[in-house]
Design a protein around this motif. Structure first.
Motif, short mmCIF file in Angstrom:
data_model
loop_
_atom_site.label_atom_id
_atom_site.label_comp_id
_atom_site.label_asym_id
_atom_site.label_seq_id
_atom_site.Cartn_x
_atom_site.Cartn_y
_atom_site.Cartn_z
N PHE A 39 0.89 -1.16 0.00
CA PHE A 39 0.00 0.00 0.00
C PHE A 39 0.92 1.20 0.00
O PHE A 39 1.49 1.57 1.02
N GLN A 68 -7.60 -3.90 0.88
CA GLN A 68 -6.31 -4.11 0.26
C GLN A 68 -5.68 -5.39 0.78
O GLN A 68 -5.09 -6.15 0.02
N PHE A 73 -1.63 -1.30 -4.15
CA PHE A 73 -2.32 -0.02 -4.25
C PHE A 73 -1.28 1.11 -4.35
O PHE A 73 -0.33 1.13 -3.57
N TYR A 126 -1.61 5.07 -3.92
CA TYR A 126 -2.61 5.99 -3.43
C TYR A 126 -2.06 7.40 -3.49
O TYR A 126 -0.95 7.65 -3.03
N SER A 153 -0.83 3.91 4.76
CA SER A 153 0.24 3.40 3.90
C SER A 153 1.19 2.44 4.58
O SER A 153 1.43 2.51 5.78
#
Lengths: 255, 359
Positions: free
Chosen positions: B31, B180, B187, B189, B201
């Protein structure tokens, strides 16, 4: 006080606009050869109209010209509108919009000179070409304004999710701007069907359209037959305006 | 091998350089967040990964293969747009079916996948609705479902929560993290909201003026900002001009004009000028602090305070022109009253609370 003045002037404007039209409609049912006083109700002038071959032929021509010209100019105008929206070209807006601003008589005369210089036989074909020429700009403007109201990320989202540029246009952009395209087509149709000036210059001898036919009849005398054909023309235009004004973003998805 | 490898990407718009030599590599299942103020180049970078824009220099590799020459529709990458970009003339189910249709999947299979996808996002009864009949949160979930139904290698999210109100945003943040983990898709973002970035994150790239200022885990970025920009952009931070007076391997003494000597972590060449970055919540404050358990201890007066409900922010003047911000939770036990402006106070902080930023 000022409200009353506003209301009165508003009403006056509408009376000024619509009363003459109402009189034309009313006298088309008048049982008299003169548009002077009301004698009695009759369908007579509509019957005369239906037996007037020249008039029917002109009406047929007008319809054919309007349908062809609006169909072609809708396609070209949509493409032009898309180009105006997509590419920030400096000259393109001028090229597309100029015919809207140039006086019609100038467009008519210049088209006539142009056709003669390239030896194009004047007739239905030259009228249709001329009508397409001045309708494209109107369609382009309507389509472009529709496009600029669209979320730019929608076609991008379609590409992102696996659509080729053409598929993205067909499945996403086209349905979303369809109300604009239809409105543009109807606008083109109404502009074409009642155009006089440009048609007058580009028609030549053989072909006649309704406005030309009405004009030539008026030169002799205004008979109620003119009122009758005007009433019918008005009805067609009115119908199209009603349809056009009802086209909203929602109508496209059948709500 | 990294899933996505970005090497020295440059993108200019006329005289303006939006992305200026950015490199990073993103691992599978991460992420990853691009964080920065508007105009820092994060969205341009995202658009180049998605394929809507091309770099003028540099490489983008997915699984080691060049991506720049691949058309957006051919990339196994989907995007959740800031505006959601749901097709308004299609129902929710048709929206989710769109990427499957584009792959040429059969009707029955599409139907089954759409149904499962709608259940995943708890919208099973909304399939026949049009996007404008849904709430903001529901639209958000449809956009996610549509972008994930194809199982892309990489999901790009462009400020997807910006349009939601704060309560809903927090809820969606939790949903996003869970989602996620569940789907295991990488991902990327994009956001300008630092709290969102910290909360969501695995790693963050802090961007400014087209460059990456720092790329690290959230706690590292928060606790050990690399430079003044990062310290200032992430959270609130006391930034005080300082000069290295003496330095060991892990501790150093800073000289601050008007205040005197302050201990901080790290090392530096004596005489180096820079900034002391100190988080307000790491500064203790009270009328009388117990004898010096922490290395840095100063007396001052309350210059100003902000009552925030859960905490009170105090701005303490410790020396002429030197202000230190300190946080005090309002639940702190035994605290007699809110300190008022002009009250004499003491503040203290551990040496490792402060980071010295070289200029």
């Amino acid at each position: 006080m000022s409200r009353k003045i506003l209301a009165a002037s508003g009403i006056a404007v509408y009376v000024f606009l619509y009363l003459p039209l109402l009189i034309v409609v009313a006298y088309s049912f008048n049982n008299s050869k003169l548009n002077a006083e009301w004698v009695g109700f009759t369908w007579h002038w509509y019957k005369v109209l239906l037996e007037d071959d020249a008039m029917l032929k002109a009406a047929g021509n007008s319809l054919f010209i309007a349908l062809t010209a609006s169909a072609v100019s809708t396609i070209l105008g949509t493409m032009a509108g898309y180009a105006l929206y997509r590419y920030k070209l400096k000259l393109l807006p001028v090229l597309v919009m100029a015919p809207l601003a140039i006086p019609e008589i100038l467009v008519g005369v210049s088209l006539l000179i142009f056709y003669v210089s390239i030896n194009l036989t004047l007739g239905l074909g030259s009228i249709i070409l001329s009508h397409i020429a001045f309708c494209v700009g109107f369609v382009a403007i309507v389509v472009r304004s529709r496009l600029s109201g669209m979320d730019e990320s929608l076609p991008e989202a379609a590409r992102d999710l696996g659509a080729t540029p053409w598929v993205a246009f067909r499945l996403v952009t086209l349905p979303l701007i369809m109300p604009g395209i239809i409105a543009g087509a109807l606008l083109a149709f109404t502009l074409s069907i009642d155009d006089f000036v440009i048609t007058f210059f580009t028609a030549g001898v053989g072909a006649s359209t309704l406005p030309l036919q009405i004009y030539s009849m008026i030169k002799i005398a205004v008979t109620p037959e003119v009122n009758a054909i005007s009433t019918l023309l008005m009805l067609v235009t009115l119908f199209i305006i009603v349809v056009a004004s009802r086209i909203s973003p929602d109508s496209i998805r059948g709500k | 091998m990294a899933l996505l490898e970005i090497r020295n990407i440059v993108r200019r718009f006329g005289d303006f350089t939006a992305v200026d030599g950015v490199s990073m590599s993103i691992e599978s299942g991460e992420f990853f967040t691009l964080l920065g103020p508007s105009g820092c180049g994060k969205t341009t970078l995202l658009r180049m990964i998605a394929g809507f824009d091309s770099p003028q220099a540099g490489e983008i590799l997915l699984d080691g293969k060049d991506l720049v020459s691949v058309a957006p529709e051919k990339r196994p990458i989907h995007t959740v747009f800031q505006s959601y970009a749901l097709f308004p003339h299609m129902t929710v189910a048709e929206n989710i079916a769109f990427p499957l249709r584009m792959r040429g999947m059969g009707k029955d299979e599409i139907g089954a996948k759409v149904k499962a996808s709608l259940e995943d996002v708890r919208l099973a009864d909304r399939g026949g609705r049009y996007p404008d009949e849904l709430s903001g949160g529901q639209r958000q979930r449809v956009a996610l479902a549509r972008a994930l139904v194809n199982r892309p290698r990489l999901l790009l999210l462009d400020e997807p929560l910006a349009a939601l109100d704060m309560k809903l945003r927090e809820q969606m943040q939790i949903e996003l993290i869970n989602l996620q983990r569940e789907v295991g898709i990488t991902f990327i973002y994009v956001t300008h909201d630092q709290t969102e970035a910290l909360a969501l994150s695995g790693r963050i790239a802090v961007m400014n003026a087209g460059r990456v200022e720092q790329l690290d885990e959230p706690s590292k970025i928060y606790d050990s900002p690399k430079n003044r920009f990062v310290a200032d952009f992430i959270g609130t931070c006391n930034l005080i001009d300082a000069e290295v007076a003496a330095s060991g391997d892990e501790k150093m003494v800073l000289e601050i004009k008007g205040l005197g000597e302050v201990m901080a972590k790290g090392k530096g060449e004596p005489g180096t000028r820079g900034t002391l970055a100190l988080r307000p919540e790491k500064v203790r404050i009270g009328s009388h602090l117990s004898p010096e358990t922490e290395e840095n201890h100063f007396k001052g007066t309350v210059h100003d305070f902000l009552y925030m409900g859960d905490v009170t922010v105090y701005i303490v003047e410790v020396a002429e022109g030197v202000h230190v911000e300190a946080l005090l939770p309002n639940s702190a036990a035994g605290r007699p009253r809110i300190l008022a402006a002009g009250d004499p106070v003491e503040i203290s902080w551990r040496y490792d609370a402060g980071t010295f930023l070289h200029e």
